[in-house]
Enzyme design. Structure first.
Site, PDB file in Angstrom:
ATOM      1  N   ARG A  73       0.848  -1.193   0.000  1.00  0.00           N
ATOM      2  CA  ARG A  73       0.000   0.000   0.000  1.00  0.00           C
ATOM      3  C   ARG A  73       0.885   1.244   0.000  1.00  0.00           C
ATOM      4  NH1 ARG A  73      -1.766   0.635   4.396  1.00  0.00           N
ATOM      5  NH2 ARG A  73      -1.289  -1.263   5.531  1.00  0.00           N
ATOM      6  N   TYR A 201      -1.441  -3.524  -6.817  1.00  0.00           N
ATOM      7  CA  TYR A 201      -1.307  -4.173  -5.505  1.00  0.00           C
ATOM      8  C   TYR A 201      -2.656  -4.218  -4.774  1.00  0.00           C
ATOM      9  CZ  TYR A 201      -0.365  -5.148  -0.703  1.00  0.00           C
ATOM     10  OH  TYR A 201      -0.428  -5.713   0.549  1.00  0.00           O
ATOM     11  N   GLY A 202      -2.929  -5.351  -4.129  1.00  0.00           N
ATOM     12  CA  GLY A 202      -4.224  -5.599  -3.483  1.00  0.00           C
ATOM     13  C   GLY A 202      -4.845  -4.406  -2.774  1.00  0.00           C
ATOM     14  N   GLY A 203      -4.139  -3.877  -1.778  1.00  0.00           N
ATOM     15  CA  GLY A 203      -4.718  -2.813  -0.958  1.00  0.00           C
ATOM     16  C   GLY A 203      -4.973  -1.528  -1.741  1.00  0.00           C
ATOM     17  N   LYS A 210      -9.711  -2.302   1.475  1.00  0.00           N
ATOM     18  CA  LYS A 210      -9.373  -1.196   2.375  1.00  0.00           C
ATOM     19  C   LYS A 210     -10.117   0.086   1.990  1.00  0.00           C
ATOM     20  CE  LYS A 210      -6.233  -3.625   4.413  1.00  0.00           C
ATOM     21  NZ  LYS A 210      -6.483  -4.129   5.764  1.00  0.00           N
ATOM     22  N   HIS A 230     -10.771  -2.527  11.355  1.00  0.00           N
ATOM     23  CA  HIS A 230      -9.678  -3.366  10.840  1.00  0.00           C
ATOM     24  C   HIS A 230      -9.483  -4.527  11.820  1.00  0.00           C
ATOM     25  CE1 HIS A 230      -5.177  -3.363   9.415  1.00  0.00           C
ATOM     26  NE2 HIS A 230      -5.904  -4.211   8.733  1.00  0.00           N
ATOM     27  N   SER A 252      -1.425  -4.023  10.207  1.00  0.00           N
ATOM     28  CA  SER A 252      -1.087  -4.924   9.112  1.00  0.00           C
ATOM     29  C   SER A 252       0.191  -5.705   9.419  1.00  0.00           C
ATOM     30  CB  SER A 252      -0.864  -4.108   7.846  1.00  0.00           C
ATOM     31  OG  SER A 252      -1.926  -3.202   7.664  1.00  0.00           O
ATOM     32  N   CYS A 254       0.773  -8.070  11.559  1.00  0.00           N
ATOM     33  CA  CYS A 254       1.056  -8.352  12.978  1.00  0.00           C
ATOM     34  C   CYS A 254       0.368  -9.649  13.414  1.00  0.00           C
ATOM     35  CB  CYS A 254       0.598  -7.204  13.868  1.00  0.00           C
ATOM     36  SG  CYS A 254       1.668  -5.776  13.771  1.00  0.00           S
ATOM     37  N   GLY A 255       0.019 -10.494  12.463  1.00  0.00           N
ATOM     38  CA  GLY A 255      -0.472 -11.825  12.832  1.00  0.00           C
ATOM     39  C   GLY A 255      -1.979 -11.957  12.926  1.00  0.00           C
ATOM     40  N   LYS A 256      -2.751 -11.049  12.310  1.00  0.00           N
ATOM     41  CA  LYS A 256      -4.213 -11.186  12.400  1.00  0.00           C
ATOM     42  C   LYS A 256      -4.678 -12.488  11.736  1.00  0.00           C
ATOM     43  CE  LYS A 256      -6.185  -7.373  10.852  1.00  0.00           C
ATOM     44  NZ  LYS A 256      -4.958  -6.655  10.385  1.00  0.00           N
ATOM     45  N   THR A 257      -4.086 -12.789  10.574  1.00  0.00           N
ATOM     46  CA  THR A 257      -4.543 -13.981   9.855  1.00  0.00           C
ATOM     47  C   THR A 257      -4.241 -15.241  10.673  1.00  0.00           C
ATOM     48  OG1 THR A 257      -4.156 -12.786   7.811  1.00  0.00           O
ATOM     49  CG2 THR A 257      -4.449 -15.154   7.617  1.00  0.00           C
ATOM     50  N   ASP A 277      -9.580  -9.694   8.599  1.00  0.00           N
ATOM     51  CA  ASP A 277      -9.098  -8.332   8.319  1.00  0.00           C
ATOM     52  C   ASP A 277     -10.106  -7.229   8.612  1.00  0.00           C
ATOM     53  OD1 ASP A 277      -6.906  -6.743   7.402  1.00  0.00           O
ATOM     54  OD2 ASP A 277      -7.943  -6.408   5.513  1.00  0.00           O
ATOM     55  N   SER A 373       4.831 -10.456   0.317  1.00  0.00           N
ATOM     56  CA  SER A 373       4.194 -11.322  -0.692  1.00  0.00           C
ATOM     57  C   SER A 373       2.936 -11.926  -0.073  1.00  0.00           C
ATOM     58  CB  SER A 373       5.163 -12.398  -1.169  1.00  0.00           C
ATOM     59  OG  SER A 373       5.660 -13.155  -0.088  1.00  0.00           O
ATOM     60  N   ARG A 374       1.973 -12.241  -0.922  1.00  0.00           N
ATOM     61  CA  ARG A 374       0.628 -12.528  -0.415  1.00  0.00           C
ATOM     62  C   ARG A 374       0.011 -13.751  -1.069  1.00  0.00           C
ATOM     63  NH1 ARG A 374      -1.940  -8.598   3.258  1.00  0.00           N
ATOM     64  NH2 ARG A 374      -0.346  -7.032   3.538  1.00  0.00           N
ATOM     65  N   ARG A 405       2.362  -3.780  17.880  1.00  0.00           N
ATOM     66  CA  ARG A 405       3.636  -4.486  17.950  1.00  0.00           C
ATOM     67  C   ARG A 405       4.587  -3.611  18.753  1.00  0.00           C
ATOM     68  NH1 ARG A 405       6.859  -7.904  14.331  1.00  0.00           N
ATOM     69  NH2 ARG A 405       4.957  -8.409  13.205  1.00  0.00           N
ATOM     70  N   ASP A 500      -0.205 -20.585  21.079  1.00  0.00           N
ATOM     71  CA  ASP A 500      -0.206 -20.313  22.521  1.00  0.00           C
ATOM     72  C   ASP A 500      -0.986 -19.051  22.869  1.00  0.00           C
ATOM     73  OD1 ASP A 500       1.327 -22.452  23.817  1.00  0.00           O
ATOM     74  OD2 ASP A 500       2.894 -21.815  22.417  1.00  0.00           O
TER      75      ASP A 500
HETATM   76  C1  OXD Z   1      -3.194  -4.701   5.204  1.00  0.00           C
HETATM   77  C2  OXD Z   1      -3.850  -5.834   4.541  1.00  0.00           C
HETATM   78  O1  OXD Z   1      -2.258  -4.122   4.648  1.00  0.00           O
HETATM   79  O2  OXD Z   1      -4.744  -6.419   5.165  1.00  0.00           O
HETATM   80  O3  OXD Z   1      -3.612  -4.371   6.317  1.00  0.00           O
HETATM   81  O4  OXD Z   1      -3.530  -6.153   3.388  1.00  0.00           O
HETATM   82 MN    MN Z   2      -5.283  -5.383   6.982  1.00  0.00          MN
END
Ligand code: OXD
Ligand code: MN
Length: 589
Positions: A73, A201-203, A210, A230, A252, A254-257, A277, A373-374, A405, A500
Site C-alpha cells: 500500500r 497491488y491488493g490494498g 481497504k 480493521h 497490518s 502483525c499476525g491477524k490472519t 481483516d 508477498s501474499r 507491535r 499459545d
Molecule cells: C493490510 C492488509 O495491509 O490487510 O492491512 O492487506
Molecule cells: Mn489489513
C-alpha cells in the site's frame, strides 16, 4: 432507458477509452476464461499476468508477479477528499475534491486504450445481510477481477440490489502504466467513490477492501451509526462447547490472519474463523454488538506461514473448493512449479527464482519471497470456517481486542476498566511499522484501533463515534489490549505467540464470564499469573513477570508521545479521552 449504473459505466468508458467493455457475472466458467486471458494475453511489462502452478500440490493455484515498484500500500499517495480538510483530519492526506478529480481525469484519459474494461458488480457482506452493501468496480486487468471474485461476492445480486438507484458504491481502477509518479488512490466519501490509478497491488487495487470497506465505510458508519473496523472476527469454543465471539484489531502484518485461524495449544479449545481483516459492527436490537465480515476471502502475508505457525491456513491454501487461489510475489520453485517463501515447511527447493523472477539461492542479504508477498484465497476453503459465517445478522461480540507491535513497555494483555477507558486504550495504541505499507519498517507510530491508514475521516470524530456507540450498548463487550511482541534483553520474543495465544484468549473469556479476578493497575486490569493457563509452556517465571512489568518511569516518553498525538486533533478530540489521559498520567506518577 439506461439505469444510473449503466450511465455511470458509459461515462467512465468515455474517459478511459477501453477497446472492450465486459460485464462480469462472477461465475466459475468466467473465472476459467479470465485465467486463460491472464496467462496468454495480458502482461505486466513482458511478464504474463498469471502463471499456472502445480495443481496436484496446490489445487486451483496461480502465480502473479507484480511490478517491482508496486508491492505494498502507498499511504503517501492515498488521499481522502472530503469537501474540507478539517473533516479529513491530520490522520489522512487531503486534496480538494475538484482538484483531485481534475488530476485523476488527466491521468485516466485514455488509460484503458488497447485493454478491456471489466465491470464487476459485487456485494460486501452476504447478499442476504441487511448490513451488506452493493458495489461496482471497473478495472482493466484480469488479476484484479480474479482477486475480487475471491475477496467479495461477485455477481448479479449486486446489480439487482442497485436497481435504479444511483447510491451504489463506485470504484474506478486502472493499472495505468505503473509509473509510481502517476499513482494515486483517491477517496470521495460523500459520493461513495474510489478512484485508483497506477497500481495493481491488493490494498490499492481491490477497491472493495481497504478503500471501501474501511476508509469509505468508516465514514458511512459514522453517519449511519455503525463501525467499520480493521479486525479479525473469531469464535472461541471452550471444552464445554460454548462459543464466545471476539474481534481483534492489530496493524497490518502483525499476525491477524494467524490469530483468525489459530490452532489451540490448549486441549479442548477451538477457534472458528469468521474474518481475518475487516469487521462491520452494528448495535443489535438486544443491545449487543454484532459483527459481520464484509469479505469472502483472505489476502494474507505469505512469509512465515507454515504448518507450525498456521496449519489451518496451509490447509486452506491446499483446499479445492474455489477457483482460483493466487500467490503474488512469493518465490517460485521452478522444478515443481510451486510457490515458496521464507518460513515454509520442508527443505528449501534446489532451483528457485525470487519474487522478481531472478535465479535465487538462500542468502543472508536477500529474500526469495517479498516480505509483503501474499496469497489470495477463498474463506470457503477454510476447514475452521464458522457455521455462522453466512449468518446475515452476524455474531454477538463478547470482547474487543486491540493491540500493536511493541518490543517494550506494553503488557501481554490489559483489560480496560470500562468502554470509555477501552476507547482510550485503543486511542493510545502505538505500533512498530511493518512491510505491508511502503515506509520504513520498525519505527514506532501511533495506530489507534489499527486504523491509522484506514480511518476515512478525522480521527478525533472517530473516537467520539466509538464513545457514542458505547452509549447505545446495553451489553458492551469488554475491551482488551494485547502485545505479543515484547522482547527480552537479548532481543528475542518472550511470548511464543501463534497457538499459545489461546492462553490469553482463554483468560479474556474467563473475565467475560466472571470466572477470574484481576489486579488493578494504572494501565488497566492485568491477570493474576495463577489465572493464566501456562501448562506445557517453557517460559521462565522471570520472563512471565517481564511480560506484565509496568515501570512508571519507562512511560514518560510514551505519555509525551500520546499527548502529542492527541493534540493534533484539537477540538475534535473528545473531552472524555482528555480526562482519561489526565487520569493515566496521575496514576503513573
Ligand atoms: C493490510 C492488509 O495491509 O490487510 O492491512 O492487506
Ligand atoms: Mn489489513
Amino acid at each position: 432507458m439506461a439505469t444510473p449504473l449503466e450511465r455511470w459505466v458509459e461515462e467512465q468508458a468515455k474517459l478511459t477509452k477501453p477497446d472492450k467493455i465486459y460485464w462480469c457475472d462472477g461465475s466459475e466458467e468466467e473465472a476459467r476464461r479470465l485465467i486463460e486471458i491472464g496467462m496468454k494475453e495480458e502482461k505486466i511489462g513482458t511478464t504474463p499476468v498469471l502463471e499456472e502452478l502445480n495443481h496436484k500440490s496446490w489445487p486451483n493455484a496461480y502465480y502473479h508477479r507484480s511490478h517491482p515498484t508496486d508491492v505494498a500500500r502507498v499511504e503517501h499517495l492515498t488521499f481522502i477528499c472530503h469537501p474540507n480538510k478539517d473533516l479529513t483530519g491530520p490522520n489522512n492526506n487531503w486534496m480538494d475534491p475538484a482538484e483531485a478529480k481534475a488530476k485523476m481525469t488527466q491521468l485516466s484519459d485514455g488509460c484503458m486504450k488497447g485493454r478491456t474494461m471489466y465491470v464487476m458488480p459485487y456485494m460486501m457482506g452476504h447478499p442476504s445481510s441487511p448490513y451488506a452493501k452493493a458495489c461496482v468496480q471497473l478495472t482493466d486487468i484480469s488479476y484484479v477481477v480474479l482477486s475480487m471474485r475471491i475477496m467479495a461476492r461477485m455477481g448479479k445480486e449486486a446489480i439487482d440490489r442497485i436497481g435504479n438507484s444511483d447510491k451504489f458504491v463506485k470504484g474506478l481502477h486502472s493499472i495505468g502504466d505503473l509509473d509510481p509518479n502517476k499513482r494515486f488512490i483517491m477517496h470521495f466519501p460523500d459520493e461513495l467513490f474510489v478512484w485508483s490509478v497506477g497500481s495493481g497491488y491488493g490494498g490499492n487495487a481491490l477497491l472493495g477492501k481497504k478503500c471501501f470497506s474501511l476508509r469509505i465505510a468508516s465514514w458511512l458508519g459514522c453517519q449511519e451509526g455503525w463501525l467499520a473496523e480493521h479486525m479479525v472476527i473469531a469464535g472461541i469454543e471452550d471444552p464445554q462447547g460454548q462459543v464466545s465471539y471476539v474481534t481483534i484489531a492489530l496493524p497490518s502484518a502483525c499476525g491477524k490472519t494467524n490469530l483468525a485461524m489459530l490452532q489451540s495449544a490448549l486441549p479442548g479449545y477451538k477457534v472458528w474463523t469468521l474474518g481475518d481483516d475487516i469487521a462491520w459492527l452494528n448495535v443489535g436490537a438486544d443491545g449487543r454488538l454484532y459483527a459481520i465480515n464484509p469479505e469472502a476471502g483472505f489476502f494474507g502475508v505469505a512469509p512465515g506461514t507454515s504448518m507450525k505457525t498456521n496449519p489451518n491456513m496451509i490447509r486452506t491454501l491446499k483446499g479445492d473448493k474455489f477457483l482460483p487461489t493466487i500467490f503474488t510475489n512469493t518465490a517460485l520453485d521452478t522444478d515443481n512449479k510451486e510457490p515458496w517463501w521464507e518460513g515454509m515447511d520442508g527443505d528449501t527447493p534446489r532451483n528457485l527464482t525470487d519474487w522478481q523472477g531472478k535465479v535465487w539461492a538462500p542468502s543472508k542479504d536477500t529474500k526469495g519471497a517479498h516480505a509483503n508477498s501474499r496469497f489470495t484465497v477463498s474463506m470457503y476453503n477454510c476447514p475452521m470456517l464458522s457455521k455462522e459465517f453466512d449468518n446475515p445478522q452476524g455474531v454477538p461480540i463478547s470482547a474487543i481486542i486491540l493491540g500493536g507491535r511493541r518490543t517494550q513497555l506494553v503488557p501481554l494483555v490489559t483489560e480496560a476498566f470500562n468502554w470509555q477507558n477501552g476507547v482510550f486504550l485503543g486511542a493510545r495504541t502505538g505500533s512498530e511499522t511493518t512491510a505491508a505499507a511502503a515506509h520504513q519498517v520498525g519505527t514506532l507510530r501511533r495506530d489507534p484501533m489499527a486504523m491509522i491508514p484506514f480511518c476515512g475521516y478525522n480521527m478525533g470524530e472517530y473516537f467520539k463515534h466509538w464513545l457514542n456507540i458505547g452509549k447505545r450498548l446495553k451489553h458492551p463487550p469488554k475491551i482488551f489490549c494485547v502485545n505479543w511482541f515484547r522482547t527480552d534483553d537479548a532481543g528475542k520474543f518472550i511470548w511464543p505467540g501463534f497457538g499459545d495465544n489461546i492462553r490469553v484468549l482463554k483468560w479474556m473469556i474467563d473475565r467475560v464470564n466472571n470466572k477470574v479476578s484481576a489486579q488493578e493497575t494504572a494501565l488497566g486490569y492485568l491477570p493474576h499469573i495463577k489465572d493464566l493457563d501456562l501448562n506445557g509452556l517453557e517460559i521462565s517465571r522471570d520472563n512471565i513477570k517481564k511480560l506484565f512489568e509496568v515501570r512508571p518511569d519507562d512511560w514518560k516518553d510514551e505519555l509525551q508521545d500520546i499527548k502529542k498525538f492527541m493534540e493534533q486533533f484539537g477540538g475534535h478530540m473528545p473531552d472524555e479521552l482528555r480526562q482519561e489521559y489526565r487520569t493515566l498520567v496521575a496514576k503513573l506518577k
